[in-house]
Write a protein that holds these residues in place. Sequence first.
Motif, mmCIF file in Angstrom:
data_model
loop_
_atom_site.group_PDB
_atom_site.id
_atom_site.type_symbol
_atom_site.label_atom_id
_atom_site.label_comp_id
_atom_site.label_asym_id
_atom_site.label_seq_id
_atom_site.Cartn_x
_atom_site.Cartn_y
_atom_site.Cartn_z
ATOM 1 N N PHE A 6 0.781 -1.189 -0.058
ATOM 2 C CA PHE A 6 0.262 -0.144 -0.063
ATOM 3 C C PHE A 6 0.944 1.337 0.043
ATOM 4 N N ARG A 7 0.354 2.345 -0.401
ATOM 5 C CA ARG A 7 0.940 3.660 -0.365
ATOM 6 C C ARG A 7 0.136 4.938 0.006
ATOM 7 N N PHE A 8 0.913 5.865 0.720
ATOM 8 C CA PHE A 8 0.001 7.201 0.914
ATOM 9 C C PHE A 8 1.179 8.030 0.336
ATOM 10 N N ALA A 9 0.464 8.859 -0.667
ATOM 11 C CA ALA A 9 1.118 9.791 -1.492
ATOM 12 C C ALA A 9 0.637 11.082 -1.434
ATOM 13 N N PRO A 10 1.131 11.894 -0.398
ATOM 14 C CA PRO A 10 0.741 13.423 -0.382
ATOM 15 C C PRO A 10 1.555 14.151 -1.151
ATOM 16 N N SER A 11 0.880 15.304 -1.577
ATOM 17 C CA SER A 11 1.919 16.342 -2.219
ATOM 18 C C SER A 11 2.104 17.469 -1.213
ATOM 19 N N PRO A 12 3.298 17.629 -0.839
ATOM 20 C CA PRO A 12 3.495 18.854 0.264
ATOM 21 C C PRO A 12 3.332 20.322 -0.669
ATOM 22 N N ASN A 13 1.724 20.584 -1.063
ATOM 23 C CA ASN A 13 1.826 21.952 -1.655
ATOM 24 C C ASN A 13 0.906 22.383 -0.627
ATOM 25 N N GLY A 14 0.738 22.063 0.438
ATOM 26 C CA GLY A 14 -0.283 22.738 1.472
ATOM 27 C C GLY A 14 -0.086 21.906 2.840
ATOM 28 N N GLU A 15 -0.811 22.132 3.880
ATOM 29 C CA GLU A 15 -0.901 21.459 5.032
ATOM 30 C C GLU A 15 -1.766 20.280 4.939
ATOM 31 N N LEU A 16 -1.590 19.230 5.588
ATOM 32 C CA LEU A 16 -2.486 17.834 5.724
ATOM 33 C C LEU A 16 -3.767 18.342 6.408
ATOM 34 N N TRP A 69 6.258 4.093 8.104
ATOM 35 C CA TRP A 69 6.274 3.563 6.848
ATOM 36 C C TRP A 69 7.848 3.058 6.518
ATOM 37 N N GLU A 70 8.132 2.702 5.252
ATOM 38 C CA GLU A 70 9.263 2.219 5.092
ATOM 39 C C GLU A 70 10.273 3.279 4.783
ATOM 40 N N GLU A 71 11.579 3.040 4.936
ATOM 41 C CA GLU A 71 12.395 3.942 4.470
ATOM 42 C C GLU A 71 13.320 3.439 3.201
ATOM 43 N N PRO A 72 13.944 3.894 2.324
ATOM 44 C CA PRO A 72 13.636 5.549 1.996
ATOM 45 C C PRO A 72 12.513 5.919 1.533
ATOM 46 N N VAL A 73 11.901 7.048 1.919
ATOM 47 C CA VAL A 73 10.797 7.844 1.324
ATOM 48 C C VAL A 73 11.042 8.320 -0.105
ATOM 49 N N ARG A 74 10.169 7.731 -1.059
ATOM 50 C CA ARG A 74 10.697 8.330 -2.282
ATOM 51 C C ARG A 74 10.068 9.704 -2.400
ATOM 52 N N ARG A 75 10.975 10.702 -2.837
ATOM 53 C CA ARG A 75 10.476 11.935 -3.333
ATOM 54 C C ARG A 75 10.635 12.100 -4.586
ATOM 55 N N GLN A 76 9.533 12.593 -5.451
ATOM 56 C CA GLN A 76 9.399 12.352 -6.865
ATOM 57 C C GLN A 76 10.371 13.463 -7.357
ATOM 58 N N SER A 77 10.457 14.486 -6.651
ATOM 59 C CA SER A 77 11.436 15.558 -7.470
ATOM 60 C C SER A 77 13.019 15.200 -7.773
ATOM 61 N N GLU A 82 14.083 9.791 -14.252
ATOM 62 C CA GLU A 82 13.380 8.454 -14.521
ATOM 63 C C GLU A 82 12.210 8.867 -15.302
ATOM 64 N N TYR A 83 11.420 9.851 -14.870
ATOM 65 C CA TYR A 83 10.278 10.294 -15.745
ATOM 66 C C TYR A 83 10.412 10.637 -17.155
ATOM 67 N N GLU A 84 11.509 11.514 -17.242
ATOM 68 C CA GLU A 84 12.097 11.683 -18.592
ATOM 69 C C GLU A 84 12.327 10.648 -19.649
ATOM 70 N N ALA A 85 12.941 9.508 -19.045
ATOM 71 C CA ALA A 85 13.277 8.256 -19.957
ATOM 72 C C ALA A 85 11.777 7.832 -20.328
ATOM 73 N N THR A 212 4.509 5.487 -12.751
ATOM 74 C CA THR A 212 5.713 5.132 -13.024
ATOM 75 C C THR A 212 6.141 4.458 -11.481
ATOM 76 N N ASP A 213 5.828 5.152 -10.408
ATOM 77 C CA ASP A 213 6.281 5.214 -9.256
ATOM 78 C C ASP A 213 5.495 3.766 -8.756
ATOM 79 N N ASP A 214 4.145 3.840 -8.866
ATOM 80 C CA ASP A 214 3.424 2.641 -8.504
ATOM 81 C C ASP A 214 3.943 1.400 -9.132
ATOM 82 N N ALA A 215 4.362 1.453 -10.151
ATOM 83 C CA ALA A 215 5.144 -0.067 -10.925
ATOM 84 C C ALA A 215 6.550 -0.066 -10.100
ATOM 85 N N LEU A 216 7.183 0.979 -10.182
ATOM 86 C CA LEU A 216 8.434 0.917 -9.928
ATOM 87 C C LEU A 216 8.628 0.492 -8.092
#
Length: 291
Positions: A6-16, A69-77, A82-85, A212-216
């Motif tokens: 499972f995953r929880f995938a928040p965007s840190p563009n505001g407060e939770l 949660w498991e470490e390391p946390v994946r930070r998309q930025s 990888e996304y470019e590829a 990409t990330d859900d698969a990876l």
Amino acid sequence: MTLLTFRFAPSPNGELHLGHAYSALLNQGLARASGGRLLLRIEDIDTTRCTPQLEAGVFADLKWLGLGWEEPVRRQSEHFAEYEAVLDGLIREELVYPAFMSRGDIRAFITDSEKRGRDWPRDPDGVPLYPPADKALPVKERKRRIAENTPFAWRLDVDAAVALVGGDLAWTEFADETLSATRPVEARPQDWGDVIVARRDIPTSYHLAVVTDDALQGVSHVVRGQDLFSATGVQRLLQELLELPQPAYFHHQLILGPDGRKLSKSLGDTGLAALREAGASPDDIRLMIGL
Ligand code: GLU
């Protein structure tokens, strides 16, 4: 047996807020109950709106709630290359095209078309679909505009993509949070028109990075809010195009504000930090969201 992931995938563009707490704790509960894994993914491709301060707030809120949660946390930025590829593959296959119309151009096109009595189609969020002109631009003209530095975004040629994958697209949706029964849902990516898959300065978009990330990350179960239900159609299409495995989905109810409306990141009083400062405990939060 492979572990459920499972995953929880928040965007840190505001407060939770309480809605995020519900999603995070539901994912945690499901991972625990199945002896599975819980991943946290920071979806911060929008590097102007996502800030280190907001990200620190996300971590603080989730720790306070008792999420593990498991470490390391994946930070998309940190994974733009990888996304470019992945994007390059779509460009090579001519499944995406450079779209040059600005918001103003689109608005003008639609006003004009509606003046002539033609209702312009809108996506499930009410946003007008992208007009077709750029798809037909000759290659030479595309190259000329790109060489001139005309701003553009890469958009998916959704009709070509659907034709390529052969039409019948569906996903598996769980009936409720017990994840016992499932039903097939027809994916309707065309409802969104030619979605943006990448921008000139950011070589990805929400949809491209998520699939990409859900698969990876080997995510087997995507449990997220009902507001993303129909976006799943676009993501299923991308998964087929990119030959990625398909997770099963559960789109949970949204926690609504006292006014019955969806919570927004600017609503201070349902923000987790504000509630914590006002003396609420993690148990109070669970009670407030019915978990
Ligand atoms: N990052 C998205 C959000 O905060 C959620 C993405 C997802 O769960 O697929 O709305």
